[in-house]
Scaffold this motif. Structure first.
Motif, mmCIF file in Angstrom:
data_model
loop_
_atom_site.group_PDB
_atom_site.id
_atom_site.type_symbol
_atom_site.label_atom_id
_atom_site.label_comp_id
_atom_site.label_asym_id
_atom_site.label_seq_id
_atom_site.Cartn_x
_atom_site.Cartn_y
_atom_site.Cartn_z
ATOM 1 N N VAL A 21 27.498 26.752 37.978
ATOM 2 C CA VAL A 21 29.011 27.229 37.969
ATOM 3 C C VAL A 21 29.220 27.570 39.624
ATOM 4 O O VAL A 21 28.282 28.208 40.228
ATOM 5 C CB VAL A 21 29.344 28.148 36.908
ATOM 6 C CG1 VAL A 21 30.668 28.931 37.262
ATOM 7 C CG2 VAL A 21 29.127 27.747 35.497
ATOM 8 N N SER A 22 30.398 27.025 40.153
ATOM 9 C CA SER A 22 30.774 27.445 41.369
ATOM 10 C C SER A 22 31.028 28.872 41.347
ATOM 11 O O SER A 22 31.683 29.536 40.460
ATOM 12 C CB SER A 22 31.864 26.500 41.808
ATOM 13 O OG SER A 22 32.347 27.282 42.932
ATOM 14 N N GLU A 23 30.652 29.593 42.451
ATOM 15 C CA GLU A 23 30.969 31.090 42.556
ATOM 16 C C GLU A 23 32.337 31.170 42.597
ATOM 17 O O GLU A 23 32.805 32.293 42.090
ATOM 18 C CB GLU A 23 30.433 31.496 43.636
ATOM 19 C CG GLU A 23 30.694 31.110 44.948
ATOM 20 C CD GLU A 23 29.959 31.719 46.298
ATOM 21 O OE1 GLU A 23 30.756 31.841 47.112
ATOM 22 O OE2 GLU A 23 28.770 32.015 46.239
ATOM 23 N N ASP A 24 33.049 30.201 43.001
ATOM 24 C CA ASP A 24 34.570 30.396 42.881
ATOM 25 C C ASP A 24 35.134 30.374 41.628
ATOM 26 O O ASP A 24 36.357 30.910 41.169
ATOM 27 C CB ASP A 24 35.289 29.134 43.572
ATOM 28 C CG ASP A 24 35.095 29.428 45.369
ATOM 29 O OD1 ASP A 24 34.956 30.563 45.761
ATOM 30 O OD2 ASP A 24 35.356 28.266 46.003
ATOM 31 N N GLU A 25 34.518 29.800 40.438
ATOM 32 C CA GLU A 25 34.974 29.720 38.999
ATOM 33 C C GLU A 25 34.288 30.695 38.280
ATOM 34 O O GLU A 25 34.860 31.001 36.981
ATOM 35 C CB GLU A 25 34.460 28.452 38.663
ATOM 36 C CG GLU A 25 34.905 27.162 39.210
ATOM 37 C CD GLU A 25 34.294 25.996 38.704
ATOM 38 O OE1 GLU A 25 34.975 24.880 38.658
ATOM 39 O OE2 GLU A 25 33.104 25.889 38.542
ATOM 40 N N VAL A 26 33.591 31.894 38.480
ATOM 41 C CA VAL A 26 33.013 32.596 37.759
ATOM 42 C C VAL A 26 33.873 33.682 37.053
ATOM 43 O O VAL A 26 34.579 34.367 38.065
ATOM 44 C CB VAL A 26 31.893 33.258 38.491
ATOM 45 C CG1 VAL A 26 31.176 34.523 37.624
ATOM 46 C CG2 VAL A 26 30.670 32.241 38.966
ATOM 47 N N VAL A 27 33.930 33.862 35.838
ATOM 48 C CA VAL A 27 34.522 34.995 35.140
ATOM 49 C C VAL A 27 33.603 35.934 34.691
ATOM 50 O O VAL A 27 32.405 35.582 34.594
ATOM 51 C CB VAL A 27 35.521 34.621 33.963
ATOM 52 C CG1 VAL A 27 36.432 33.533 34.249
ATOM 53 C CG2 VAL A 27 34.480 33.793 33.046
ATOM 54 N N GLN A 28 33.866 37.220 34.679
ATOM 55 C CA GLN A 28 33.430 38.317 34.175
ATOM 56 C C GLN A 28 33.927 39.132 33.144
ATOM 57 O O GLN A 28 35.299 39.344 33.411
ATOM 58 C CB GLN A 28 32.538 39.113 35.282
ATOM 59 C CG GLN A 28 33.576 39.642 36.451
ATOM 60 C CD GLN A 28 32.854 40.195 37.544
ATOM 61 O OE1 GLN A 28 31.705 39.550 37.852
ATOM 62 N NE2 GLN A 28 33.335 41.110 38.229
ATOM 63 N N LEU A 29 33.379 39.933 32.151
ATOM 64 C CA LEU A 29 33.759 40.680 31.524
ATOM 65 C C LEU A 29 34.584 41.777 32.146
ATOM 66 O O LEU A 29 33.806 42.580 33.231
ATOM 67 C CB LEU A 29 33.097 41.334 30.412
ATOM 68 C CG LEU A 29 32.633 40.193 29.523
ATOM 69 C CD1 LEU A 29 31.574 40.932 28.452
ATOM 70 C CD2 LEU A 29 33.804 39.873 28.441
ATOM 71 N N LYS A 30 35.740 42.416 31.991
ATOM 72 C CA LYS A 30 36.254 43.695 32.536
ATOM 73 C C LYS A 30 35.331 45.020 31.847
ATOM 74 O O LYS A 30 34.810 44.846 30.850
ATOM 75 C CB LYS A 30 37.772 43.699 32.207
ATOM 76 C CG LYS A 30 38.723 42.740 32.808
ATOM 77 C CD LYS A 30 40.030 43.077 32.428
ATOM 78 C CE LYS A 30 41.045 42.372 33.049
ATOM 79 N NZ LYS A 30 42.404 42.332 32.643
ATOM 80 N N LYS A 96 37.856 29.444 33.437
ATOM 81 C CA LYS A 96 37.130 29.621 34.549
ATOM 82 C C LYS A 96 38.366 30.134 35.396
ATOM 83 O O LYS A 96 39.595 30.145 35.233
ATOM 84 C CB LYS A 96 36.514 28.631 35.022
ATOM 85 C CG LYS A 96 37.691 27.206 35.075
ATOM 86 C CD LYS A 96 36.680 26.011 35.586
ATOM 87 C CE LYS A 96 37.504 24.955 35.465
ATOM 88 N NZ LYS A 96 36.969 23.559 36.087
ATOM 89 N N CYS A 97 37.876 30.663 36.692
ATOM 90 C CA CYS A 97 38.758 30.828 37.828
ATOM 91 C C CYS A 97 39.216 29.918 38.637
ATOM 92 O O CYS A 97 38.570 28.944 38.784
ATOM 93 C CB CYS A 97 38.013 32.098 38.420
ATOM 94 S SG CYS A 97 37.913 33.911 37.712
ATOM 95 N N ILE A 98 40.552 29.915 39.012
ATOM 96 C CA ILE A 98 40.972 29.053 39.824
ATOM 97 C C ILE A 98 41.690 29.655 40.864
ATOM 98 O O ILE A 98 41.975 30.904 40.921
ATOM 99 C CB ILE A 98 42.159 28.012 39.006
ATOM 100 C CG1 ILE A 98 43.220 28.916 38.400
ATOM 101 C CG2 ILE A 98 41.256 27.448 37.986
ATOM 102 C CD1 ILE A 98 44.287 28.115 38.055
ATOM 103 N N GLU A 99 42.331 29.125 41.825
ATOM 104 C CA GLU A 99 43.069 29.675 43.089
ATOM 105 C C GLU A 99 44.289 30.184 42.585
ATOM 106 O O GLU A 99 44.897 29.587 41.477
ATOM 107 C CB GLU A 99 43.366 28.465 44.272
ATOM 108 C CG GLU A 99 42.482 28.093 44.855
ATOM 109 C CD GLU A 99 42.988 27.182 46.086
ATOM 110 O OE1 GLU A 99 44.033 27.601 46.575
ATOM 111 O OE2 GLU A 99 42.278 26.051 46.301
#
Length: 103
Positions: A21-30, A96-99
């Motif tokens: 996974v690209s580091e730009d796309e990483v999601v993590q739990l709150k 995933k995370c996006i801009e």
């Protein structure tokens, strides 16, 4: 010959799907959130019609397909500032995370 072709196709599939996974796309739990109540997807999707099957793009790679709710992004945040969580359709879908502005 057929065996070599099957082996080649298998290796290609592993390489294509095994990408990290690209580091730009990483999601993590709150803080305070957990996925312990989130069931895995079956081969035909989720038993609960209010859930859909999706992979989460986590720091260590993609999660196994999980049965998540539409507002899964409310429980997640992006590891990188200036990004926002997004849900993409498919089977399984992708979370995933996006801009974006992070809102």
């Amino acid at each position: 010959m057929v065996r070599r072709i099957a082996l080649l196709l298998s290796a290609t599939l592993v390489l294509a799907t095994g990408c990290g996974v690209s580091e730009d796309e990483v999601v993590q739990l709150k803080e305070g959130e957990s996925l312990s109540d989130t069931p895995y997807c079956g081969s035909i999707g989720c038993a609960d019609p209010l859930r859909f099957c999706a992979e989460l793009f986590l720091e260590f790679g993609r999660s196994p397909p999980l049965c998540v709710v539409d507002n899964i992004c409310d429980r997640l945040e992006c590891a990188k500032a200036g990004r926002r969580c997004a849900v993409f359709d498919g089977f399984p879908g992708q979370v995933k995370c996006i801009e974006g502005n992070g809102q």
